[in-house]
Motif scaffolding. Structure first.
Motif, PDB file in Angstrom:
ATOM      1  N   UNK A 145       0.577  -1.221  -0.214  1.00 10.78           N
ATOM      2  CA  UNK A 145       0.225  -0.040   0.105  1.00 10.78           C
ATOM      3  C   UNK A 145       1.066   0.817  -0.409  1.00 10.78           C
ATOM      4  N   UNK A 146       0.282   2.277  -0.789  1.00  9.09           N
ATOM      5  CA  UNK A 146       0.939   3.338  -0.761  1.00  9.09           C
ATOM      6  C   UNK A 146       0.530   4.280  -0.006  1.00  9.09           C
ATOM      7  N   UNK A 147       1.227   4.950   1.310  1.00  9.99           N
ATOM      8  CA  UNK A 147       0.425   5.419   2.647  1.00  9.99           C
ATOM      9  C   UNK A 147       1.415   7.000   1.970  1.00  9.99           C
ATOM     10  N   UNK A 148       0.540   8.246   1.794  1.00 15.05           N
ATOM     11  CA  UNK A 148       0.615   9.359   1.742  1.00 15.05           C
ATOM     12  C   UNK A 148       0.559  10.269   2.759  1.00 15.05           C
ATOM     13  N   UNK A 149       2.013  10.875   3.529  1.00 13.96           N
ATOM     14  CA  UNK A 149       1.414  10.930   4.846  1.00 13.96           C
ATOM     15  C   UNK A 149       1.982  12.211   4.935  1.00 13.96           C
ATOM     16  N   UNK A 150       1.496  13.563   5.527  1.00 16.08           N
ATOM     17  CA  UNK A 150       1.996  14.848   6.309  1.00 16.08           C
ATOM     18  C   UNK A 150       2.041  14.748   7.510  1.00 16.08           C
ATOM     19  N   UNK A 151       3.557  15.561   7.925  1.00 17.71           N
ATOM     20  CA  UNK A 151       3.622  15.627   9.242  1.00 17.71           C
ATOM     21  C   UNK A 151       3.769  16.808   9.544  1.00 17.71           C
ATOM     22  N   UNK A 152       3.373  16.890  10.682  1.00 22.69           N
ATOM     23  CA  UNK A 152       3.641  18.649  11.347  1.00 22.69           C
ATOM     24  C   UNK A 152       4.093  18.612  12.819  1.00 22.69           C
ATOM     25  N   UNK A 153       5.271  18.449  13.077  1.00 18.81           N
ATOM     26  CA  UNK A 153       6.214  18.209  14.423  1.00 18.81           C
ATOM     27  C   UNK A 153       5.664  19.619  14.638  1.00 18.81           C
ATOM     28  N   UNK A 154       5.517  20.384  14.386  1.00 20.86           N
ATOM     29  CA  UNK A 154       5.403  21.834  15.718  1.00 20.86           C
ATOM     30  C   UNK A 154       6.311  22.364  16.313  1.00 20.86           C
ATOM     31  N   UNK A 180       9.053  13.798  19.446  1.00 20.17           N
ATOM     32  CA  UNK A 180       8.761  12.381  18.938  1.00 20.17           C
ATOM     33  C   UNK A 180       7.971  12.503  17.673  1.00 20.17           C
ATOM     34  N   UNK A 181       8.102  13.212  17.677  1.00 21.40           N
ATOM     35  CA  UNK A 181       7.750  13.150  16.084  1.00 21.40           C
ATOM     36  C   UNK A 181       8.327  12.500  15.379  1.00 21.40           C
ATOM     37  N   UNK A 182      10.125  12.398  15.285  1.00 11.45           N
ATOM     38  CA  UNK A 182      10.534  11.927  14.777  1.00 11.45           C
ATOM     39  C   UNK A 182      10.787  10.896  15.388  1.00 11.45           C
ATOM     40  N   UNK A 183      10.626  10.490  16.221  1.00  7.19           N
ATOM     41  CA  UNK A 183      10.468   8.882  16.848  1.00  7.19           C
ATOM     42  C   UNK A 183       9.216   7.579  16.019  1.00  7.19           C
ATOM     43  N   UNK A 184       8.629   8.566  16.464  1.00 14.29           N
ATOM     44  CA  UNK A 184       7.070   8.037  15.546  1.00 14.29           C
ATOM     45  C   UNK A 184       7.178   7.898  14.035  1.00 14.29           C
ATOM     46  N   UNK A 185       8.384   8.323  12.695  1.00 12.98           N
ATOM     47  CA  UNK A 185       8.084   8.431  12.288  1.00 12.98           C
ATOM     48  C   UNK A 185       9.243   7.516  11.728  1.00 12.98           C
ATOM     49  N   UNK A 186      10.483   7.231  12.763  1.00 13.91           N
ATOM     50  CA  UNK A 186      11.316   5.892  12.564  1.00 13.91           C
ATOM     51  C   UNK A 186      10.002   4.563  12.433  1.00 13.91           C
ATOM     52  N   UNK A 187       9.372   4.958  13.527  1.00 17.59           N
ATOM     53  CA  UNK A 187       8.437   3.541  14.063  1.00 17.59           C
ATOM     54  C   UNK A 187       8.110   3.394  12.500  1.00 17.59           C
ATOM     55  N   UNK A 188       7.128   4.435  12.306  1.00 13.71           N
ATOM     56  CA  UNK A 188       5.920   3.849  10.424  1.00 13.71           C
ATOM     57  C   UNK A 188       6.823   3.746   9.728  1.00 13.71           C
ATOM     58  N   UNK A 189       8.413   4.098   9.475  1.00  9.53           N
ATOM     59  CA  UNK A 189       9.444   3.583   8.678  1.00  9.53           C
ATOM     60  C   UNK A 189       9.592   1.974   8.733  1.00  9.53           C
ATOM     61  N   UNK A 190       9.584   1.589   9.854  1.00  2.26           N
ATOM     62  CA  UNK A 190       9.856   0.553   9.975  1.00  2.26           C
ATOM     63  C   UNK A 190       9.203  -0.564  10.144  1.00  2.26           C
ATOM     64  N   UNK A 205       6.097  -4.202   3.694  1.00  2.13           N
ATOM     65  CA  UNK A 205       5.718  -3.988   2.089  1.00  2.13           C
ATOM     66  C   UNK A 205       5.113  -2.884   2.092  1.00  2.13           C
ATOM     67  N   UNK A 206       4.890  -2.134   2.643  1.00  2.26           N
ATOM     68  CA  UNK A 206       4.554  -1.086   2.541  1.00  2.26           C
ATOM     69  C   UNK A 206       5.111   0.479   1.824  1.00  2.26           C
ATOM     70  N   UNK A 207       4.553   1.760   1.176  1.00  2.29           N
ATOM     71  CA  UNK A 207       5.361   1.941   0.661  1.00  2.29           C
ATOM     72  C   UNK A 207       5.003   3.750   1.411  1.00  2.29           C
ATOM     73  N   UNK A 208       5.481   4.286   2.208  1.00  2.71           N
ATOM     74  CA  UNK A 208       5.455   5.519   3.170  1.00  2.71           C
ATOM     75  C   UNK A 208       6.141   6.517   2.435  1.00  2.71           C
ATOM     76  N   UNK A 209       4.997   7.295   1.702  1.00  6.74           N
ATOM     77  CA  UNK A 209       6.088   8.511   1.543  1.00  6.74           C
ATOM     78  C   UNK A 209       5.371  10.346   2.023  1.00  6.74           C
ATOM     79  N   UNK A 210       6.405  10.162   2.761  1.00  3.35           N
ATOM     80  CA  UNK A 210       6.517  11.451   4.030  1.00  3.35           C
ATOM     81  C   UNK A 210       6.322  12.742   3.446  1.00  3.35           C
ATOM     82  N   UNK A 211       5.917  13.908   3.817  1.00  3.33           N
ATOM     83  CA  UNK A 211       6.411  15.406   3.617  1.00  3.33           C
ATOM     84  C   UNK A 211       6.002  16.283   4.981  1.00  3.33           C
ATOM     85  N   UNK A 212       6.830  17.004   5.020  1.00  2.00           N
ATOM     86  CA  UNK A 212       6.739  17.902   6.267  1.00  2.00           C
ATOM     87  C   UNK A 212       6.026  19.506   6.060  1.00  2.00           C
TER      88      UNK A 212
END
Ligand code: IPM
Ligand code: MG
Length: 360
Positions: free
Chosen positions: A1-10, A17-27, A33-40
């Motif tokens: 699945x392709x996941x298009x996610x926007x992050x707003x660390x603020x 904490x967002x950095x770690x959440x993103x680390x977990x998301x990538x893992x 076998x999903x593809x995360x496409x992240x932008x901030x």
């Protein structure tokens, strides 16, 4: 699945904490076998610094395009004396409204490993598993008229708490649906002995309940609910309440979980112009400027919000369960941040994030 996610660390600890959440998301994406496409993008105090306002149009546009948005926290001390309409927090209210996410789900559970982290007695909190559904798009946070008129000692401040039938109806239905998938118990919280909005609230809830005869409904006044939440929290399954009551009661709920750093949240119910569902995921805690940038903050609220995102926005229940299970493994290992009062040296934000990844 392709996941298009926007992050707003603020702001503040939102960034770490967002950095770690993103680390977990990538893992998780690697493993399943999903593809995360992240932008901030920018939200809150950092957005004021960089663009002049807390909720830039660019952020709104990108949040409306993304499949889901992961937020950190907003708020910086230098804006403490600014008027509400200019503050970082207004950015958060802006995005909640713009995405139309009217139901904010704040699950509170007690983990066996954290029983001693809570100041409450173990027997009271052992087994707590409840969800606070906070109405997120209306009530006193958004009501008009609002303002401060006059000056000095003749000044008067005023806000408006208002709810329409439909606003109550939709969040109530969402709560009944949730309760149906759990222990089939819904508690509606209001202040109907004083407030007209609460009288309407109760009336709508009773009406909606006719469509959910299989769910047991009760009503509590908010002051009593606050007391019952610490006296007998296990009596609760799903609780639904208006915006500001939910803000207050959910911080109280954090005490049951051991630390506000543990609480994730999912804001759902909104639809994009295309008709697709949209979700906003954020830990319940704030930006905690006092510990910001020190690698001390608990990332588990943010990581739990990733689990909620996988489940609610993408229907990836197995992946969500893997994140939750990994969090529990880390909690059991005792390698947790200072807010959870571990016996040994507290772990850093980054160590906890990496440990969750390893456990996945
Ligand atoms: C929360 C926070 C926010 C709120 C603040 C930062 C505006 O306290 O999400 O609980 O009041 O909604
Ligand atoms: Mg709050």
């Amino acid at each position: 699945m392709q996941l298009n996610i926007l992050t707003l660390p603020g702001d503040g600890i939102g960034i770490e904490v967002t950095r770690e959440a993103v680390r977990v998301l990538h893992r998780v994406c690697d493993k399943y076998k999903h593809t995360a496409s992240l932008s901030e993008a920018l939200l809150g105090g950092i957005a004021i610094h960089k663009t002049g306002g807390p909720f830039p149009a660019e952020t709104e546009k990108r949040a409306l395009e993304a499949d889901a948005t992961l937020m950190g926290a907003v708020g910086l001390p230098e804006f403490d004396n600014w008027p509400p309409e200019k503050r970082p927090e207004r950015g958060l209210l802006g995005i909640r409204k713009s995405l139309g996410v009217f139901a904010n789900l704040r699950p509170v559970r007690s983990y066996p490993a954290l029983l001693d982290s809570s100041p409450l007695k173990n027997h009271l909190i052992d087994g707590v598993d409840l969800i606070i559904v906070r109405e997120l798009n209306s009530g006193i946070y958004y009501g008009t008229p609002r303002g401060i008129e006059g000056e000095g000692k003749s000044a008067r401040g005023f806000n408006t708490m208002s709810y329409t039938w439909d606003e109550i109806d939709r969040v109530t239905r969402m709560s009944f649906e949730l309760a149906r998938k759990r222990r089939k118990k819904l508690t509606s919280v209001d202040k109907s002995n004083v407030l007209e909005t609460s009288q309407l609230w109760r009336c709508v809830v009773v009406e909606v309940a006719k469509d959910y005869p299989d769910v047991e409904l009760d009503h509590l006044l908010v002051d009593n609910a606050a007391m019952q939440l610490v006296l007998n929290p296990k009596r609760f399954d799903v609780m639904v309440m208006e915006n500001m009551f939910g803000d207050i009661i959910s911080d109280e709920g954090a005490v049951l979980a051991g630390s506000i750093g543990m609480l994730p949240s999912a804001s759902i119910g909104g639809k994009r112009p295309s008709g697709a569902w949209v979700g906003l995921y954020e830990p319940v805690h704030g930006s905690a400027p006092d510990i910001a940038g020190q690698n001390k903050a608990n990332p588990l609220g943010a990581i739990g919000s990733v689990a909620a995102m996988l489940e609610y926005s993408f229907g990836l229940t197995e992946e969500a369960a893997a994140v939750n299970k990994a969090m529990e493994t880390v909690l059991n290992s005792g390698r947790v941040t200072a807010d959870l009062r571990p016996k040994g040296t507290p772990a850093t934000t980054e160590e906890v994030g990496k440990a969750v990844c390893e456990a996945i």
